[in-house]
Design a protein around this motif. Structure first.
Motif, PDB file in Angstrom:
ATOM      1  N   ALA A 109      26.397  33.263   0.556  1.00 46.43           N
ATOM      2  CA  ALA A 109      26.126  32.069   0.074  1.00 46.43           C
ATOM      3  C   ALA A 109      24.449  32.027   0.319  1.00 46.43           C
ATOM      4  CB  ALA A 109      26.992  31.448   0.624  1.00 46.43           C
ATOM      5  N   ILE A 110      23.687  31.538   0.963  1.00 43.15           N
ATOM      6  CA  ILE A 110      22.089  31.878   1.573  1.00 43.15           C
ATOM      7  C   ILE A 110      21.568  32.559   0.035  1.00 43.15           C
ATOM      8  CG2 ILE A 110      20.732  32.320   2.225  1.00 43.15           C
ATOM      9  CD1 ILE A 110      22.469  32.658   4.972  1.00 43.15           C
ATOM     10  N   MET A 111      22.368  33.423  -0.560  1.00 46.82           N
ATOM     11  CA  MET A 111      21.476  33.992  -1.712  1.00 46.82           C
ATOM     12  C   MET A 111      21.762  33.164  -3.237  1.00 46.82           C
ATOM     13  SD  MET A 111      21.942  38.186  -1.340  1.00 46.82           S
ATOM     14  CE  MET A 111      21.567  37.949  -3.005  1.00 46.82           C
ATOM     15  N   ILE A 112      22.714  31.955  -3.428  1.00 50.02           N
ATOM     16  CA  ILE A 112      22.986  31.397  -4.382  1.00 50.02           C
ATOM     17  C   ILE A 112      22.336  30.077  -4.362  1.00 50.02           C
ATOM     18  CG2 ILE A 112      24.877  30.156  -5.516  1.00 50.02           C
ATOM     19  CD1 ILE A 112      26.966  32.300  -4.116  1.00 50.02           C
ATOM     20  N   GLY A 113      22.365  29.714  -2.899  1.00 50.31           N
ATOM     21  CA  GLY A 113      21.421  28.302  -2.542  1.00 50.31           C
ATOM     22  C   GLY A 113      19.619  28.579  -2.940  1.00 50.31           C
ATOM     23  N   VAL A 114      19.667  29.806  -2.676  1.00 49.89           N
ATOM     24  CA  VAL A 114      18.224  29.582  -1.703  1.00 49.89           C
ATOM     25  C   VAL A 114      17.620  30.963  -3.598  1.00 49.89           C
ATOM     26  CG1 VAL A 114      18.667  29.136  -0.083  1.00 49.89           C
ATOM     27  CG2 VAL A 114      17.812  31.443  -0.395  1.00 49.89           C
ATOM     28  N   ARG A 115      18.101  31.665  -4.005  1.00 52.30           N
ATOM     29  CA  ARG A 115      17.346  32.778  -4.379  1.00 52.30           C
ATOM     30  C   ARG A 115      17.302  31.618  -5.898  1.00 52.30           C
ATOM     31  NH1 ARG A 115      16.810  37.975  -4.653  1.00 52.30           N
ATOM     32  NH2 ARG A 115      17.034  37.659  -6.838  1.00 52.30           N
ATOM     33  N   GLU A 116      16.443  31.948  -6.578  1.00 49.40           N
ATOM     34  CA  GLU A 116      16.401  30.981  -8.207  1.00 49.40           C
ATOM     35  C   GLU A 116      16.942  31.628  -9.574  1.00 49.40           C
ATOM     36  OE1 GLU A 116      12.752  30.875 -11.468  1.00 49.40           O
ATOM     37  OE2 GLU A 116      11.754  30.870  -9.495  1.00 49.40           O
ATOM     38  N   ASP A 117      17.386  33.351  -8.818  1.00 44.33           N
ATOM     39  CA  ASP A 117      18.383  33.127 -10.362  1.00 44.33           C
ATOM     40  C   ASP A 117      19.865  33.034  -9.577  1.00 44.33           C
ATOM     41  OD1 ASP A 117      18.858  35.259  -8.325  1.00 44.33           O
ATOM     42  OD2 ASP A 117      18.175  37.157  -9.154  1.00 44.33           O
ATOM     43  N   LYS A 118      20.472  32.808  -8.732  1.00 52.17           N
ATOM     44  CA  LYS A 118      21.951  32.373  -7.851  1.00 52.17           C
ATOM     45  C   LYS A 118      22.492  33.260  -7.718  1.00 52.17           C
ATOM     46  CE  LYS A 118      19.936  27.910  -8.272  1.00 52.17           C
ATOM     47  NZ  LYS A 118      19.240  27.040  -6.414  1.00 52.17           N
ATOM     48  N   ARG A 119      21.429  34.583  -7.610  1.00 51.80           N
ATOM     49  CA  ARG A 119      22.984  35.836  -7.755  1.00 51.80           C
ATOM     50  C   ARG A 119      23.745  36.457  -6.427  1.00 51.80           C
ATOM     51  NH1 ARG A 119      20.486  40.477 -10.769  1.00 51.80           N
ATOM     52  NH2 ARG A 119      22.168  40.970 -10.874  1.00 51.80           N
ATOM     53  N   ALA A 120      24.370  36.437  -6.261  1.00 45.86           N
ATOM     54  CA  ALA A 120      25.118  36.641  -5.291  1.00 45.86           C
ATOM     55  C   ALA A 120      24.989  38.528  -4.925  1.00 45.86           C
ATOM     56  CB  ALA A 120      26.246  36.319  -4.831  1.00 45.86           C
ATOM     57  N   ILE A 121      25.336  38.437  -3.835  1.00 47.98           N
ATOM     58  CA  ILE A 121      25.766  40.225  -3.169  1.00 47.98           C
ATOM     59  C   ILE A 121      26.733  40.784  -5.037  1.00 47.98           C
ATOM     60  CG2 ILE A 121      26.364  42.238  -2.278  1.00 47.98           C
ATOM     61  CD1 ILE A 121      25.202  40.601   0.235  1.00 47.98           C
ATOM     62  N   HIS A 122      27.516  39.904  -4.649  1.00 48.85           N
ATOM     63  CA  HIS A 122      28.427  41.040  -6.135  1.00 48.85           C
ATOM     64  C   HIS A 122      28.031  41.479  -7.526  1.00 48.85           C
ATOM     65  CE1 HIS A 122      30.070  37.029  -5.383  1.00 48.85           C
ATOM     66  NE2 HIS A 122      30.242  36.960  -6.577  1.00 48.85           N
ATOM     67  N   ASP A 123      27.147  39.920  -7.549  1.00 47.84           N
ATOM     68  CA  ASP A 123      26.410  39.460  -8.792  1.00 47.84           C
ATOM     69  C   ASP A 123      25.539  41.506  -9.028  1.00 47.84           C
ATOM     70  OD1 ASP A 123      27.160  37.495 -10.535  1.00 47.84           O
ATOM     71  OD2 ASP A 123      26.147  36.373  -8.052  1.00 47.84           O
ATOM     72  N   PHE A 124      25.363  41.431  -7.413  1.00 46.77           N
ATOM     73  CA  PHE A 124      24.106  42.296  -7.831  1.00 46.77           C
ATOM     74  C   PHE A 124      24.566  44.088  -8.325  1.00 46.77           C
ATOM     75  CE2 PHE A 124      20.942  39.391  -6.208  1.00 46.77           C
ATOM     76  CZ  PHE A 124      19.666  39.887  -6.974  1.00 46.77           C
ATOM     77  N   ILE A 125      25.950  44.420  -7.546  1.00 50.26           N
ATOM     78  CA  ILE A 125      26.948  45.325  -7.395  1.00 50.26           C
ATOM     79  C   ILE A 125      26.948  45.292  -8.534  1.00 50.26           C
ATOM     80  CG2 ILE A 125      29.110  45.994  -6.516  1.00 50.26           C
ATOM     81  CD1 ILE A 125      28.445  44.980  -4.042  1.00 50.26           C
ATOM     82  N   ALA A 126      27.614  44.334  -8.959  1.00 50.39           N
ATOM     83  CA  ALA A 126      28.122  44.261 -10.689  1.00 50.39           C
ATOM     84  C   ALA A 126      27.100  44.259 -11.554  1.00 50.39           C
ATOM     85  CB  ALA A 126      29.647  43.344 -11.095  1.00 50.39           C
ATOM     86  N   GLY A 127      25.832  43.663 -11.470  1.00 52.95           N
ATOM     87  CA  GLY A 127      25.107  43.483 -12.436  1.00 52.95           C
ATOM     88  C   GLY A 127      25.678  42.474 -13.659  1.00 52.95           C
ATOM     89  N   THR A 128      25.883  41.217 -13.104  1.00 52.02           N
ATOM     90  CA  THR A 128      26.597  39.776 -13.398  1.00 52.02           C
ATOM     91  C   THR A 128      25.636  38.604 -13.075  1.00 52.02           C
ATOM     92  OG1 THR A 128      27.840  40.140 -12.001  1.00 52.02           O
ATOM     93  CG2 THR A 128      28.519  41.236 -13.783  1.00 52.02           C
ATOM     94  N   GLN A 129      25.390  37.847 -13.357  1.00 52.23           N
ATOM     95  CA  GLN A 129      25.218  36.325 -13.346  1.00 52.23           C
ATOM     96  C   GLN A 129      26.279  35.278 -13.665  1.00 52.23           C
ATOM     97  OE1 GLN A 129      21.612  35.767 -15.071  1.00 52.23           O
ATOM     98  NE2 GLN A 129      22.342  36.650 -16.948  1.00 52.23           N
ATOM     99  N   VAL A 130      26.597  34.472 -12.960  1.00 53.47           N
ATOM    100  CA  VAL A 130      26.973  33.018 -12.962  1.00 53.47           C
ATOM    101  C   VAL A 130      25.819  31.729 -13.924  1.00 53.47           C
ATOM    102  CG1 VAL A 130      28.446  31.149 -12.393  1.00 53.47           C
ATOM    103  CG2 VAL A 130      28.742  33.791 -11.368  1.00 53.47           C
ATOM    104  N   VAL A 131      25.889  31.681 -15.090  1.00 51.50           N
ATOM    105  CA  VAL A 131      26.040  30.720 -15.626  1.00 51.50           C
ATOM    106  C   VAL A 131      26.640  29.550 -15.946  1.00 51.50           C
ATOM    107  CG1 VAL A 131      23.267  32.164 -16.654  1.00 51.50           C
ATOM    108  CG2 VAL A 131      26.005  31.885 -17.638  1.00 51.50           C
ATOM    109  N   TYR A 132      25.733  28.332 -16.968  1.00 50.12           N
ATOM    110  CA  TYR A 132      26.012  27.119 -17.369  1.00 50.12           C
ATOM    111  C   TYR A 132      26.373  27.747 -18.524  1.00 50.12           C
ATOM    112  CZ  TYR A 132      24.966  23.940 -13.179  1.00 50.12           C
ATOM    113  OH  TYR A 132      25.699  23.900 -12.375  1.00 50.12           O
TER     114      TYR A 132
END
Length: 133
Positions: A109-132
């Protein structure tokens, strides 16, 4: 590259998906057991797993909650997530969160809030991102 989706929109999609799965569980319980109450937890868990794992694979990165809010899961190259990416994201990511007794969820949750790319741990594990969308 599309704009990454932040914490609150992702959280709203998560809540929307939870409500959708709950309603489906209650309706299925009504059909199978003839009652609206006492929905088996296993049924809800299985529906939730199948919903979050398979719907984005077959629906180009969307769940119903994400679709309603105009966001989607993509791979880092912008393509739609496949089954392997979703298994890594949902199951392996979930295991990491469970093994860390929820600390990983807070970190994500903190990573999504502060990282520019808004990626969480599960995004890094899977090589994914959530975008508009």
């Amino acid at each position: 590259m599309k704009e990454p989706a932040g914490f609150w929109i992702r959280f709203a999609a998560f809540l929307s998906d939870g409500i959708i799965v709950w309603i489906a569980s209650v309706l299925l319980t009504l059909i199978v057991y003839g009652t609206l109450f006492n929905t088996p937890r296993e049924l809800t868990n299985m529906l939730s797993l199948l919903y979050t794992l398979l719907l984005p694979v077959f629906w180009a990165g969307f769940t119903l909650g994400k679709r309603m809010l105009g966001i989607r899961i993509t791979k880092m190259d912008g393509s739609h997530p496949g089954l392997l990416a979703m298994v890594l994201r949902v199951i392996v990511g979930g295991l990491v969160y469970g093994l860390t007794f929820g600390v990983g969820v807070i970190v994500s949750a903190i990573m999504i809030g502060v990282r520019e790319d808004k990626r969480a741990i599960h995004d890094f594990i899977a090589g994914t991102q959530v975008v508009y969308d």
